[in-house]
Design a protein around this motif. Structure first.
Motif, PDB file in Angstrom:
ATOM      1  N   GLY A   1       0.807  -1.214   0.000  1.00 50.09           N
ATOM      2  CA  GLY A   1       0.000   0.000   0.000  1.00 50.09           C
ATOM      3  C   GLY A   1       0.835   1.256   0.000  1.00 50.09           C
ATOM      4  O   GLY A   1       1.855   1.351  -0.667  1.00 50.09           O
ATOM      5  N   ASP A   2       0.404   2.234   0.787  1.00 47.04           N
ATOM      6  CA  ASP A   2       0.995   3.566   0.772  1.00 47.04           C
ATOM      7  C   ASP A   2       2.312   3.633   1.536  1.00 47.04           C
ATOM      8  O   ASP A   2       2.783   2.668   2.116  1.00 47.04           O
ATOM      9  N   VAL A   3       2.905   4.836   1.526  1.00 43.05           N
ATOM     10  CA  VAL A   3       4.183   5.055   2.191  1.00 43.05           C
ATOM     11  C   VAL A   3       4.053   4.829   3.687  1.00 43.05           C
ATOM     12  O   VAL A   3       4.923   4.220   4.304  1.00 43.05           O
ATOM     13  N   GLU A   4       2.968   5.316   4.288  1.00 45.84           N
ATOM     14  CA  GLU A   4       2.775   5.127   5.731  1.00 45.84           C
ATOM     15  C   GLU A   4       2.704   3.643   6.067  1.00 45.84           C
ATOM     16  O   GLU A   4       3.269   3.189   7.053  1.00 45.84           O
ATOM     17  N   GLY A   5       2.024   2.886   5.233  1.00 48.64           N
ATOM     18  CA  GLY A   5       1.961   1.442   5.432  1.00 48.64           C
ATOM     19  C   GLY A   5       3.333   0.809   5.326  1.00 48.64           C
ATOM     20  O   GLY A   5       3.661  -0.114   6.062  1.00 48.64           O
ATOM     21  N   HIS A   6       4.154   1.325   4.406  1.00 45.05           N
ATOM     22  CA  HIS A   6       5.512   0.811   4.247  1.00 45.05           C
ATOM     23  C   HIS A   6       6.353   1.103   5.485  1.00 45.05           C
ATOM     24  O   HIS A   6       7.109   0.245   5.941  1.00 45.05           O
ATOM     25  N   LEU A   7       6.219   2.321   6.025  1.00 48.86           N
ATOM     26  CA  LEU A   7       6.975   2.668   7.235  1.00 48.86           C
ATOM     27  C   LEU A   7       6.535   1.812   8.415  1.00 48.86           C
ATOM     28  O   LEU A   7       7.367   1.342   9.194  1.00 48.86           O
ATOM     29  N   GLN A   8       5.246   1.610   8.534  1.00 45.76           N
ATOM     30  CA  GLN A   8       4.732   0.770   9.612  1.00 45.76           C
ATOM     31  C   GLN A   8       5.226  -0.666   9.431  1.00 45.76           C
ATOM     32  O   GLN A   8       5.627  -1.314  10.385  1.00 45.76           O
ATOM     33  N   ALA A   9       5.207  -1.148   8.203  1.00 37.30           N
ATOM     34  CA  ALA A   9       5.674  -2.502   7.940  1.00 37.30           C
ATOM     35  C   ALA A   9       7.154  -2.639   8.271  1.00 37.30           C
ATOM     36  O   ALA A   9       7.589  -3.680   8.795  1.00 37.30           O
ATOM     37  N   SER A  10       7.931  -1.613   8.012  1.00 40.47           N
ATOM     38  CA  SER A  10       9.359  -1.662   8.339  1.00 40.47           C
ATOM     39  C   SER A  10       9.574  -1.764   9.843  1.00 40.47           C
ATOM     40  O   SER A  10      10.427  -2.521  10.304  1.00 40.47           O
ATOM     41  N   ALA A  11       8.800  -0.997  10.596  1.00 40.58           N
ATOM     42  CA  ALA A  11       8.906  -1.047  12.055  1.00 40.58           C
ATOM     43  C   ALA A  11       8.483  -2.417  12.573  1.00 40.58           C
ATOM     44  O   ALA A  11       9.135  -2.994  13.449  1.00 40.58           O
ATOM     45  N   LEU A  12       7.408  -2.948  12.022  1.00 37.20           N
ATOM     46  CA  LEU A  12       6.943  -4.267  12.441  1.00 37.20           C
ATOM     47  C   LEU A  12       7.934  -5.358  12.039  1.00 37.20           C
ATOM     48  O   LEU A  12       8.149  -6.311  12.778  1.00 37.20           O
ATOM     49  N   ALA A  13       8.548  -5.197  10.871  1.00 37.37           N
ATOM     50  CA  ALA A  13       9.549  -6.170  10.434  1.00 37.37           C
ATOM     51  C   ALA A  13      10.751  -6.160  11.372  1.00 37.37           C
ATOM     52  O   ALA A  13      11.314  -7.219  11.684  1.00 37.37           O
ATOM     53  N   ALA A  14      11.147  -4.990  11.839  1.00 42.29           N
ATOM     54  CA  ALA A  14      12.263  -4.899  12.787  1.00 42.29           C
ATOM     55  C   ALA A  14      11.896  -5.607  14.091  1.00 42.29           C
ATOM     56  O   ALA A  14      12.707  -6.353  14.650  1.00 42.29           O
ATOM     57  N   ALA A  15      10.679  -5.391  14.558  1.00 40.93           N
ATOM     58  CA  ALA A  15      10.225  -6.055  15.785  1.00 40.93           C
ATOM     59  C   ALA A  15      10.161  -7.565  15.580  1.00 40.93           C
ATOM     60  O   ALA A  15      10.602  -8.339  16.431  1.00 40.93           O
ATOM     61  N   ALA A  16       9.633  -7.987  14.449  1.00 42.91           N
ATOM     62  CA  ALA A  16       9.546  -9.418  14.166  1.00 42.91           C
ATOM     63  C   ALA A  16      10.935 -10.038  14.063  1.00 42.91           C
ATOM     64  O   ALA A  16      11.141 -11.186  14.472  1.00 42.91           O
ATOM     65  N   GLY A  17      11.894  -9.295  13.552  1.00 44.48           N
ATOM     66  CA  GLY A  17      13.264  -9.781  13.482  1.00 44.48           C
ATOM     67  C   GLY A  17      13.825 -10.080  14.859  1.00 44.48           C
ATOM     68  O   GLY A  17      14.526 -11.079  15.062  1.00 44.48           O
ATOM     69  N   GLN A  18      13.491  -9.240  15.813  1.00 49.36           N
ATOM     70  CA  GLN A  18      13.939  -9.480  17.193  1.00 49.36           C
ATOM     71  C   GLN A  18      13.293 -10.740  17.757  1.00 49.36           C
ATOM     72  O   GLN A  18      13.936 -11.538  18.441  1.00 49.36           O
ATOM     73  N   VAL A  19      12.017 -10.928  17.449  1.00 45.07           N
ATOM     74  CA  VAL A  19      11.313 -12.118  17.928  1.00 45.07           C
ATOM     75  C   VAL A  19      11.903 -13.364  17.272  1.00 45.07           C
ATOM     76  O   VAL A  19      12.117 -14.383  17.932  1.00 45.07           O
ATOM     77  N   GLN A  20      12.194 -13.280  15.984  1.00 44.37           N
ATOM     78  CA  GLN A  20      12.779 -14.426  15.292  1.00 44.37           C
ATOM     79  C   GLN A  20      14.143 -14.788  15.877  1.00 44.37           C
ATOM     80  O   GLN A  20      14.495 -15.964  15.964  1.00 44.37           O
ATOM     81  N   ALA A  21      14.906 -13.796  16.289  1.00 44.92           N
ATOM     82  CA  ALA A  21      16.197 -14.068  16.928  1.00 44.92           C
ATOM     83  C   ALA A  21      15.998 -14.839  18.231  1.00 44.92           C
ATOM     84  O   ALA A  21      16.756 -15.767  18.537  1.00 44.92           O
ATOM     85  N   VAL A  22      14.967 -14.492  18.978  1.00 51.12           N
ATOM     86  CA  VAL A  22      14.659 -15.227  20.211  1.00 51.12           C
ATOM     87  C   VAL A  22      14.282 -16.667  19.877  1.00 51.12           C
ATOM     88  O   VAL A  22      14.731 -17.607  20.526  1.00 51.12           O
ATOM     89  N   LEU A  23      13.485 -16.850  18.837  1.00 50.80           N
ATOM     90  CA  LEU A  23      13.079 -18.197  18.448  1.00 50.80           C
ATOM     91  C   LEU A  23      14.291 -19.039  18.028  1.00 50.80           C
ATOM     92  O   LEU A  23      14.385 -20.220  18.374  1.00 50.80           O
ATOM     93  N   ARG A  24      15.212 -18.438  17.291  1.00 55.63           N
ATOM     94  CA  ARG A  24      16.419 -19.169  16.905  1.00 55.63           C
ATOM     95  C   ARG A  24      17.242 -19.544  18.138  1.00 55.63           C
ATOM     96  O   ARG A  24      17.757 -20.661  18.235  1.00 55.63           O
ATOM     97  N   ASP A  25      17.372 -18.600  19.070  1.00 51.06           N
ATOM     98  CA  ASP A  25      18.083 -18.905  20.318  1.00 51.06           C
ATOM     99  C   ASP A  25      17.409 -20.046  21.077  1.00 51.06           C
ATOM    100  O   ASP A  25      18.076 -20.899  21.646  1.00 51.06           O
ATOM    101  N   ALA A  26      16.081 -20.024  21.072  1.00 52.91           N
ATOM    102  CA  ALA A  26      15.330 -21.064  21.794  1.00 52.91           C
ATOM    103  C   ALA A  26      15.580 -22.438  21.164  1.00 52.91           C
ATOM    104  O   ALA A  26      15.734 -23.430  21.883  1.00 52.91           O
ATOM    105  N   GLN A  27      15.629 -22.497  19.851  1.00 50.31           N
ATOM    106  CA  GLN A  27      15.851 -23.785  19.168  1.00 50.31           C
ATOM    107  C   GLN A  27      17.290 -24.262  19.350  1.00 50.31           C
ATOM    108  O   GLN A  27      17.545 -25.460  19.404  1.00 50.31           O
ATOM    109  N   ALA A  28      18.215 -23.332  19.472  1.00 48.16           N
ATOM    110  CA  ALA A  28      19.623 -23.701  19.649  1.00 48.16           C
ATOM    111  C   ALA A  28      19.890 -24.203  21.059  1.00 48.16           C
ATOM    112  O   ALA A  28      20.808 -24.964  21.294  1.00 48.16           O
ATOM    113  N   GLY A  29      19.088 -23.703  22.015  1.00 48.67           N
ATOM    114  CA  GLY A  29      19.306 -24.010  23.422  1.00 48.67           C
ATOM    115  C   GLY A  29      18.914 -25.374  23.763  1.00 48.67           C
ATOM    116  O   GLY A  29      19.337 -26.121  24.528  1.00 48.67           O
TER     117      GLY A  29
END
Length: 88
Positions: free
Chosen positions: A60-88
């Motif tokens: 969609g629009d630019v605002e949606g893109h900015l929001q998606a970027s912020a959410l993608a950054a947050a999801a990246g942090q969550v994915q890092a936790v999930l990878r750590d959990a699987q490695a542990g």
């Protein structure tokens, strides 16, 4: 005092994430010790849901893109936790 609200919100968010990260890692380690294969499947399922949700963002629009970027950054942090959990 209203100038401190964004800072307080960010601090609270970081603290909450830290607490949830610790709890999730503890839970994952316990599940992996009990029954490794089903635990890995569960953790991978969570990762797939994150990837699916990210795929539906940012359309969609630019605002949606900015929001998606912020959410993608947050999801990246969550994915890092999930990878750590699987490695542990």
């Amino acid at each position: 005092m209203t100038d401190l609200k964004p800072i307080a919100d960010e601090a609270a968010t970081r603290f909450a994430f830290s607490l949830l990260r610790s709890a999730y890692l503890d839970l994952a380690q316990t599940l992996l010790r009990i029954e490794a294969e089903p635990a890995r499947e569960l953790l991978q399922g969570v990762e797939h849901r994150i990837a699916y949700r990210l795929g539906s963002l940012g359309q969609g629009d630019v605002e949606g893109h900015l929001q998606a970027s912020a959410l993608a950054a947050a999801a990246g942090q969550v994915q890092a936790v999930l990878r750590d959990a699987q490695a542990g």
